[in-house]
Design an enzyme around this catalytic site. Structure first.
Site, PDB file in Angstrom:
ATOM      1  N   GLU A   1      12.396  77.613   7.061  1.00 36.97           N
ATOM      2  CA  GLU A   1      13.036  76.386   6.963  1.00 36.97           C
ATOM      3  C   GLU A   1      13.652  76.032   8.431  1.00 36.97           C
ATOM      4  O   GLU A   1      13.885  77.044   9.168  1.00 36.97           O
ATOM      5  CB  GLU A   1      14.405  76.493   5.971  1.00 36.97           C
ATOM      6  CG  GLU A   1      15.079  75.210   5.989  1.00 36.97           C
ATOM      7  CD  GLU A   1      16.369  75.889   5.108  1.00 36.97           C
ATOM      8  OE1 GLU A   1      17.143  74.947   4.568  1.00 36.97           O
ATOM      9  OE2 GLU A   1      16.678  76.992   5.097  1.00 36.97           O
TER      10      GLU A   1
ATOM     11  N   ASN B   1      15.489  67.479   4.524  1.00 37.79           N
ATOM     12  CA  ASN B   1      15.289  68.929   5.024  1.00 37.79           C
ATOM     13  C   ASN B   1      13.924  68.898   4.486  1.00 37.79           C
ATOM     14  O   ASN B   1      13.743  69.128   3.035  1.00 37.79           O
ATOM     15  CB  ASN B   1      16.222  69.958   4.417  1.00 37.79           C
ATOM     16  CG  ASN B   1      16.033  71.305   4.950  1.00 37.79           C
ATOM     17  OD1 ASN B   1      15.008  71.691   5.400  1.00 37.79           O
ATOM     18  ND2 ASN B   1      16.896  71.986   4.540  1.00 37.79           N
TER      19      ASN B   1
ATOM     20  N   LYS C   1      13.636  68.762   0.378  1.00 33.91           N
ATOM     21  CA  LYS C   1      14.604  69.898  -0.420  1.00 33.91           C
ATOM     22  C   LYS C   1      15.105  69.150  -1.396  1.00 33.91           C
ATOM     23  O   LYS C   1      15.918  68.232  -1.052  1.00 33.91           O
ATOM     24  CB  LYS C   1      15.328  70.545   0.556  1.00 33.91           C
ATOM     25  CG  LYS C   1      16.094  71.639   0.014  1.00 33.91           C
ATOM     26  CD  LYS C   1      16.712  72.277   1.158  1.00 33.91           C
ATOM     27  CE  LYS C   1      17.808  73.705   0.803  1.00 33.91           C
ATOM     28  NZ  LYS C   1      18.261  74.156   1.941  1.00 33.91           N
TER      29      LYS C   1
ATOM     30  N   GLU D   1      24.728  71.073   4.685  1.00 33.39           N
ATOM     31  CA  GLU D   1      23.554  70.301   4.207  1.00 33.39           C
ATOM     32  C   GLU D   1      23.836  69.146   3.612  1.00 33.39           C
ATOM     33  O   GLU D   1      23.286  67.930   3.729  1.00 33.39           O
ATOM     34  CB  GLU D   1      22.783  71.217   3.368  1.00 33.39           C
ATOM     35  CG  GLU D   1      22.322  72.382   4.332  1.00 33.39           C
ATOM     36  CD  GLU D   1      20.998  73.051   3.560  1.00 33.39           C
ATOM     37  OE1 GLU D   1      19.934  72.361   3.063  1.00 33.39           O
ATOM     38  OE2 GLU D   1      21.241  74.366   3.379  1.00 33.39           O
TER      39      GLU D   1
ATOM     40  N   CYS E   1      14.566  77.298   0.627  1.00 31.76           N
ATOM     41  CA  CYS E   1      15.766  77.841   0.462  1.00 31.76           C
ATOM     42  C   CYS E   1      16.517  77.921  -0.811  1.00 31.76           C
ATOM     43  O   CYS E   1      15.714  78.459  -1.513  1.00 31.76           O
ATOM     44  CB  CYS E   1      16.623  77.487   1.897  1.00 31.76           C
ATOM     45  SG  CYS E   1      18.290  78.413   2.113  1.00 31.76           S
TER      46      CYS E   1
ATOM     47  N   ASN F   1      16.857  80.050   5.409  1.00 29.58           N
ATOM     48  CA  ASN F   1      17.892  80.273   6.344  1.00 29.58           C
ATOM     49  C   ASN F   1      19.151  80.653   5.603  1.00 29.58           C
ATOM     50  O   ASN F   1      19.829  79.619   5.208  1.00 29.58           O
ATOM     51  CB  ASN F   1      18.308  79.048   7.403  1.00 29.58           C
ATOM     52  CG  ASN F   1      17.377  78.587   8.460  1.00 29.58           C
ATOM     53  OD1 ASN F   1      17.473  78.375   9.596  1.00 29.58           O
ATOM     54  ND2 ASN F   1      16.025  78.742   8.037  1.00 29.58           N
TER      55      ASN F   1
END
Length: 321
Positions: free
Chosen positions: A47, A107, A124, A143, A169, A194
């Site tokens: 990621e 993302n 994501k 995020e 993730c 991550n």
């Protein structure tokens, strides 16, 4: 004839805030060079593989934020990776921050085939963290501030001799992620992550960070009869420890390859796709065994709905004559 694909999790050590995209791409090309020498045909990068994990900082200036985003793909800096993929016949998964033409922030990951062509994109869905500055934390997890939830769902693609799906993730912690793709026949699910080695929102023993990473990957590979390639950013990045632990899990739920360092490291395994079919045709034969008439709550409800207040008295079976 058995279908076997040699694949790799291409773990990356820390990326400093000032490290350039060109430097990151050169590191990836070096791992791709090693992959070629080991017969790898498909590899998975982490990621946000082109930048440091920037959501750890609170930034008010969106011009600064957008320096971490890519407006197109491939870019001038990433094009050499695509060219080497085509030259060496190696497909790959790449995670990065995407800024769309109409101003949306995601993302994102892409699936690139062994001819250097983008065949799939995923954004994501399950964004963790928070949206506002929380100064009591040792670092932020913003995020929800910098990204929007993905709008592409969980598609799969036929490419490079297999059916591929992608996740990113925190998606790996949600069983719906894998089931959505396995209902489309996914054989290989690739995900980059991550993950810090400390939970800053609540107390959690550090050893559980790696334990839960392995747990969700292994359980999901088994319950969906597929391979899962999970690739980390690892090491101390801008003062924050990242768990690493990149791994490949097979449809039995067993780990068949795992990273041994917190640095750039290639984790290689042969994926025997006949094992995928065995599970899909027996224990997890969805057509035979799923009972969707009882699953409606899963998609009709988000938060928990408790049963009515008051303890159930129960039936008085002891007084029966």
């Amino acid at each position: 004839m058995a279908r076997i694909i040699t694949a790799a999790a291409a773990q990356m050590g820390p990326i400093a805030r000032e490290e350039s995209r060109t430097s990151c791409v050169n590191r990836m090309i070096e791992m791709m060079r090693e992959a070629k020498s080991r017969g790898v045909r498909y590899m998975v990068f982490p990621e946000l593989a082109l930048t440091t994990f920037f959501p750890r900082w609170y930034m008010e200036d969106w011009k600064e934020v957008e320096t971490f985003f890519e407006r197109t793909m491939p870019t001038k800096e990433t094009l050499p990776l695509f060219e080497k993929a085509a030259e060496w016949g190696i497909g790959f998964y790449l995670g990065y921050a995407e800024l769309t033409e109409d101003g949306h922030h995601f993302n994102t990951s892409i699936l690139v085939n062994d001819k250097g062509r983008i065949v799939g994109k995923y954004r994501k869905v399950h964004l963790p963290g928070h949206s506002e500055h929380e100064p009591h934390r040792p670092w932020q997890h913003l995020e929800k501030r910098y990204f929007e939830p993905g709008d592409l769902g969980f598609p799969v693609w036929r490419s490079m001799g297999a059916i591929h799906g992608m996740a990113i993730c925190n998606d790996r912690r949600w069983p719906e992620t894998y089931r959505s793709m396995s209902l489309q026949g996914a054989e290989i699910i690739s995900l980059g992550y991550n993950t810090p080695d400390e939970n800053t929102s609540a107390f959690e023993p550090k050893h559980l960070r790696n334990f839960h990473n392995d747990l969700v990957v292994q359980a999901s590979a088994y319950q969906n009869s597929c391979y899962v390639i999970a690739t980390a950013k690892a090491g101390i990045e801008e003062g924050v420890g990242m768990i690493g632990g990149s791994l490949i899990a097979q449809p039995s739920g067993e780990i068949v390859a795992k990273a041994q360092t917190l640095e750039d490291e290639l984790v290689v395994a042969d994926l025997r796709l006949d094992l995928v079919q065995m599970g899909k045709e027996t224990v997890f034969n969805f057509a035979k065994h799923r009972r969707i008439e009882h699953y409606g709550r899963i998609t009709s409800q988000t938060g928990v709905e408790l049963p009515p207040a008051g303890e159930v008295e129960g039936e008085d079976v002891l007084s029966r004559k």
